[in-house]
Design a protein around this motif. Structure first.
Motif, PDB file in Angstrom:
ATOM      1  N   GLN A 178     -12.434  12.811 -12.989  1.00 57.85           N
ATOM      2  CA  GLN A 178     -12.321  12.376 -11.608  1.00 57.85           C
ATOM      3  C   GLN A 178     -13.642  11.782 -11.140  1.00 57.85           C
ATOM      4  OE1 GLN A 178     -10.842  15.385  -8.975  1.00 57.85           O
ATOM      5  NE2 GLN A 178     -11.364  14.277  -7.129  1.00 57.85           N
ATOM      6  N   PHE A 179     -13.543  10.634 -10.438  1.00 64.93           N
ATOM      7  CA  PHE A 179     -14.710   9.990  -9.874  1.00 64.93           C
ATOM      8  C   PHE A 179     -14.541   9.879  -8.364  1.00 64.93           C
ATOM      9  CE2 PHE A 179     -14.732   8.517 -14.223  1.00 64.93           C
ATOM     10  CZ  PHE A 179     -16.072   8.564 -14.585  1.00 64.93           C
ATOM     11  N   ASN A 180     -15.554  10.138  -7.620  1.00 59.99           N
ATOM     12  CA  ASN A 180     -15.533   9.976  -6.168  1.00 59.99           C
ATOM     13  C   ASN A 180     -16.122   8.607  -5.860  1.00 59.99           C
ATOM     14  OD1 ASN A 180     -15.462  10.268  -3.448  1.00 59.99           O
ATOM     15  ND2 ASN A 180     -16.994  11.903  -3.333  1.00 59.99           N
ATOM     16  N   MET A 181     -15.210   7.641  -5.604  1.00 57.15           N
ATOM     17  CA  MET A 181     -15.649   6.260  -5.424  1.00 57.15           C
ATOM     18  C   MET A 181     -15.191   5.756  -4.060  1.00 57.15           C
ATOM     19  SD  MET A 181     -14.709   4.801  -9.228  1.00 57.15           S
ATOM     20  CE  MET A 181     -15.660   3.310  -9.009  1.00 57.15           C
ATOM     21  N   ASN A 182     -16.035   5.087  -3.364  1.00 57.77           N
ATOM     22  CA  ASN A 182     -15.729   4.502  -2.060  1.00 57.77           C
ATOM     23  C   ASN A 182     -15.581   3.006  -2.257  1.00 57.77           C
ATOM     24  OD1 ASN A 182     -15.354   3.987   0.587  1.00 57.77           O
ATOM     25  ND2 ASN A 182     -17.457   4.466   1.228  1.00 57.77           N
ATOM     26  N   VAL A 183     -14.296   2.523  -2.164  1.00 59.08           N
ATOM     27  CA  VAL A 183     -14.041   1.112  -2.395  1.00 59.08           C
ATOM     28  C   VAL A 183     -13.377   0.523  -1.154  1.00 59.08           C
ATOM     29  CG1 VAL A 183     -13.811   1.408  -4.889  1.00 59.08           C
ATOM     30  CG2 VAL A 183     -11.789   1.618  -3.449  1.00 59.08           C
ATOM     31  N   SER A 184     -13.582  -0.755  -0.945  1.00 59.16           N
ATOM     32  CA  SER A 184     -12.987  -1.434   0.203  1.00 59.16           C
ATOM     33  C   SER A 184     -11.654  -2.067  -0.145  1.00 59.16           C
ATOM     34  CB  SER A 184     -13.944  -2.502   0.743  1.00 59.16           C
ATOM     35  OG  SER A 184     -14.225  -3.459  -0.270  1.00 59.16           O
ATOM     36  N   ASN A 185     -11.391  -2.330  -1.415  1.00 56.93           N
ATOM     37  CA  ASN A 185     -10.137  -2.934  -1.843  1.00 56.93           C
ATOM     38  C   ASN A 185      -9.632  -2.232  -3.096  1.00 56.93           C
ATOM     39  OD1 ASN A 185      -9.525  -5.635  -0.252  1.00 56.93           O
ATOM     40  ND2 ASN A 185     -11.760  -5.490  -0.541  1.00 56.93           N
ATOM     41  N   LEU A 186      -8.331  -2.200  -3.222  1.00 57.16           N
ATOM     42  CA  LEU A 186      -7.697  -1.617  -4.404  1.00 57.16           C
ATOM     43  C   LEU A 186      -6.544  -2.520  -4.781  1.00 57.16           C
ATOM     44  CD1 LEU A 186      -7.554   0.772  -6.379  1.00 57.16           C
ATOM     45  CD2 LEU A 186      -5.951   1.866  -4.810  1.00 57.16           C
ATOM     46  N   GLY A 187      -6.618  -3.082  -5.993  1.00 63.14           N
ATOM     47  CA  GLY A 187      -5.581  -4.031  -6.403  1.00 63.14           C
ATOM     48  C   GLY A 187      -5.524  -5.226  -5.485  1.00 63.14           C
ATOM     49  N   HIS A 188      -6.686  -5.671  -5.022  1.00 62.21           N
ATOM     50  CA  HIS A 188      -6.828  -6.818  -4.111  1.00 62.21           C
ATOM     51  C   HIS A 188      -6.211  -6.561  -2.743  1.00 62.21           C
ATOM     52  CE1 HIS A 188      -8.209  -9.074  -7.584  1.00 62.21           C
ATOM     53  NE2 HIS A 188      -7.071  -8.774  -8.218  1.00 62.21           N
ATOM     54  N   ALA A 189      -5.905  -5.296  -2.423  1.00 65.52           N
ATOM     55  CA  ALA A 189      -5.361  -4.954  -1.113  1.00 65.52           C
ATOM     56  C   ALA A 189      -6.297  -3.978  -0.433  1.00 65.52           C
ATOM     57  CB  ALA A 189      -3.967  -4.348  -1.243  1.00 65.52           C
ATOM     58  N   SER A 190      -6.423  -4.145   0.874  1.00 65.27           N
ATOM     59  CA  SER A 190      -7.308  -3.268   1.631  1.00 65.27           C
ATOM     60  C   SER A 190      -6.494  -2.237   2.394  1.00 65.27           C
ATOM     61  CB  SER A 190      -8.154  -4.098   2.608  1.00 65.27           C
ATOM     62  OG  SER A 190      -7.296  -4.815   3.489  1.00 65.27           O
ATOM     63  N   PRO A 191      -7.081  -1.091   2.718  1.00 65.37           N
ATOM     64  CA  PRO A 191      -6.343  -0.065   3.464  1.00 65.37           C
ATOM     65  C   PRO A 191      -6.115  -0.480   4.913  1.00 65.37           C
ATOM     66  CG  PRO A 191      -8.632   0.580   3.170  1.00 65.37           C
ATOM     67  CD  PRO A 191      -8.439  -0.664   2.366  1.00 65.37           C
ATOM     68  N   GLY A 192      -5.011  -0.020   5.489  1.00 68.13           N
ATOM     69  CA  GLY A 192      -4.684  -0.317   6.872  1.00 68.13           C
ATOM     70  C   GLY A 192      -3.200  -0.150   7.122  1.00 68.13           C
ATOM     71  N   ASN A 193      -2.759  -0.518   8.318  1.00 67.29           N
ATOM     72  CA  ASN A 193      -1.359  -0.374   8.691  1.00 67.29           C
ATOM     73  C   ASN A 193      -0.662  -1.716   8.879  1.00 67.29           C
ATOM     74  OD1 ASN A 193      -1.312   2.489   8.755  1.00 67.29           O
ATOM     75  ND2 ASN A 193      -2.409   2.433  10.709  1.00 67.29           N
ATOM     76  N   ALA A 194      -1.359  -2.803   8.582  1.00 66.30           N
ATOM     77  CA  ALA A 194      -0.763  -4.125   8.734  1.00 66.30           C
ATOM     78  C   ALA A 194       0.004  -4.507   7.483  1.00 66.30           C
ATOM     79  CB  ALA A 194      -1.858  -5.157   9.038  1.00 66.30           C
ATOM     80  N   SER A 195       0.763  -5.584   7.569  1.00 65.07           N
ATOM     81  CA  SER A 195       1.513  -6.072   6.424  1.00 65.07           C
ATOM     82  C   SER A 195       0.561  -6.421   5.285  1.00 65.07           C
ATOM     83  CB  SER A 195       2.333  -7.302   6.825  1.00 65.07           C
ATOM     84  OG  SER A 195       2.987  -7.850   5.706  1.00 65.07           O
ATOM     85  N   GLY A 196       0.856  -5.958   4.092  1.00 55.16           N
ATOM     86  CA  GLY A 196       0.014  -6.231   2.933  1.00 55.16           C
ATOM     87  C   GLY A 196      -1.080  -5.221   2.716  1.00 55.16           C
ATOM     88  N   ASN A 197      -1.256  -4.301   3.649  1.00 56.01           N
ATOM     89  CA  ASN A 197      -2.269  -3.253   3.512  1.00 56.01           C
ATOM     90  C   ASN A 197      -1.730  -2.073   2.714  1.00 56.01           C
ATOM     91  OD1 ASN A 197      -3.774  -3.641   6.814  1.00 56.01           O
ATOM     92  ND2 ASN A 197      -4.186  -4.709   4.907  1.00 56.01           N
ATOM     93  N   ILE A 198      -2.660  -1.280   2.200  1.00 54.42           N
ATOM     94  CA  ILE A 198      -2.312   0.004   1.620  1.00 54.42           C
ATOM     95  C   ILE A 198      -2.214   1.004   2.767  1.00 54.42           C
ATOM     96  CG2 ILE A 198      -3.034   1.828   0.041  1.00 54.42           C
ATOM     97  CD1 ILE A 198      -4.679  -0.314  -1.442  1.00 54.42           C
ATOM     98  N   PRO A 199      -1.028   1.658   2.985  1.00 57.54           N
ATOM     99  CA  PRO A 199      -0.877   2.562   4.137  1.00 57.54           C
ATOM    100  C   PRO A 199      -1.898   3.692   4.105  1.00 57.54           C
ATOM    101  CG  PRO A 199       1.245   2.107   3.111  1.00 57.54           C
ATOM    102  CD  PRO A 199       0.195   1.572   2.179  1.00 57.54           C
ATOM    103  N   VAL A 200      -2.383   4.031   5.285  1.00 59.31           N
ATOM    104  CA  VAL A 200      -3.311   5.150   5.424  1.00 59.31           C
ATOM    105  C   VAL A 200      -2.794   6.072   6.515  1.00 59.31           C
ATOM    106  CG1 VAL A 200      -5.338   3.891   4.628  1.00 59.31           C
ATOM    107  CG2 VAL A 200      -4.741   3.842   7.045  1.00 59.31           C
ATOM    108  N   SER A 201      -3.199   7.315   6.458  1.00 57.65           N
ATOM    109  CA  SER A 201      -2.764   8.294   7.451  1.00 57.65           C
ATOM    110  C   SER A 201      -3.527   8.114   8.745  1.00 57.65           C
ATOM    111  CB  SER A 201      -2.990   9.705   6.909  1.00 57.65           C
ATOM    112  OG  SER A 201      -2.758  10.663   7.918  1.00 57.65           O
TER     113      SER A 201
END
Length: 340
Positions: free
Chosen positions: A68-91
């Motif tokens: 396990q690695f603790n990594m802080n990334v802004s994008n994953l699979g060219h998608a960024s976290p958020g609640n908009a269309s195309g985002n990775i859903p976040v709580s």
């Protein structure tokens, strides 16, 4: 390129010294990825581009550096976290919003659709402070209400279930005790040892009798058994058991098609299984008997008659009593005889 941790040595030729140092630096620059490095010490760390992971050398073989690695990334699979269309859903603290999925745990989204329970209720939770009960009113139609309440007048360790009339202004209740007792509208009808304690009369306590006026065509109450039919027959047919164990029309012409055992309750084709009333009440509106008549098996297969057959060789068997013109008490006698 082959780097060797054991070189250079004090005896290494001067001409080899620069190359050995350069090979070691190149191996380090590549994090030992794809290099053939010799004599590495235990604890050496490398990047393995084939396995796409960092690995550690234990002195004998390579293994994963960590699981396990603790990594802080802004994008994953060219998608960024958020609640908009195309985002990775976040709580957002309690849920993920704008999350669209074809299935959840293998189930279609329609199986998780919400239902409005208010359409099934006459009111939400209703509290009657004067009678000290809480009531959840559900309905099977617009006016009928069923309530389960907790009432100050209830006995200790009991649950009470009440049923309203159609107008909704009167109800009766069944009270069930933890000890197994039952009370209907305040009258105990069954004790904890299953002994009836009150007369079963209409209105105040549950009834064990049948109202003949409630019976419709081809309805029955009593003891039934299931048998396979030997032939296609209708409800109301008087039947016997043939040599193969099937229910066949009883015929007073011969012993082979007697004795009658009961009335067939439902119509059915040959080979189907149908209930046979062997003791109880049966209504068949095609009948027209005189109340009080003793009834007999007929020489016409499957029929019931009010006069005993009198032809030579006929079998006389009483099968019941007419209670009304079209309701009979089915109670076949096993005492029967042949007409000389």
């Amino acid at each position: 390129m082959t780097a060797d941790f054991s070189k250079p040595t004090a005896t290494s030729p001067y001409t080899s010294f620069p190359a050995e140092i350069r090979e070691m630096f190149e191996a380090l620059a590549r994090l030992f990825d794809g290099t053939a490095t010799l004599n590495m010490p235990g604890g050496t760390i490398r990047w393995n581009s084939t396995n796409k992971r960092f690995e550690i050398y234990d002195g004998t073989s390579w293994g994963p550096l960590t699981d396990q690695f603790n990594m802080n990334v802004s994008n994953l699979g060219h998608a960024s976290p958020g609640n908009a269309s195309g985002n990775i859903p976040v709580s957002n603290g309690d849920r993920c919003v704008n999350l669209v999925a074809d299935k959840l745990d293998g189930l279609e989204a329609s199986q998780f659709a919400r239902r409005d329970i208010s359409a099934l209720m006459t009111s939400p939770l209703y509290v009657n402070s004067s009678s000290a009960y809480a009531e959840l009113r559900l309905r099977s139609d617009v006016t009928q209400k069923i309530r389960a309440n907790l009432n100050a007048s209830m006995s200790t360790n009991t649950a009470r279930f009440s049923v309203y009339n159609d107008a909704g202004d009167s109800y009766k209740y069944l009270e069930i005790g933890y000890d197994g007792s039952f009370a209907w509208n305040g009258t105990t009808v069954l004790t904890d040892d299953n002994s009836p304690t009150a007369a079963f009369t209409s209105g105040d306590v549950p009834r064990q009798m049948i109202s003949l006026t409630d019976m419709t065509d081809n309805t029955f109450v009593g003891v039934v058994v299931e048998r396979q039919l030997a032939a296609a027959t209708n409800a109301g047919t008087l039947v016997c058991v043939n040599s193969t164990g099937q229910a066949a029309p009883a015929d007073a012409d011969a012993f082979a098609t007697m004795p009658a055992i009961g009335i067939q309750c439902w119509a059915g084709a040959a080979g189907t299984v149908r209930p046979i009333l062997v003791h109880g009440f049966f209504r068949h509106t095609a009948w027209s008997f005189t109340p009080g008549d003793i009834l007999y098996a007929s020489p016409v297969g499957g029929q019931t008659i009010s006069t005993p057959p009198n032809g030579s060789g006929d079998i006389v068997q009483a099968i019941g009593v007419a209670v009304t013109s079209d309701i009979i008490l089915v109670n076949p006698s096993l005492t029967y005889f042949e007409v000389a």
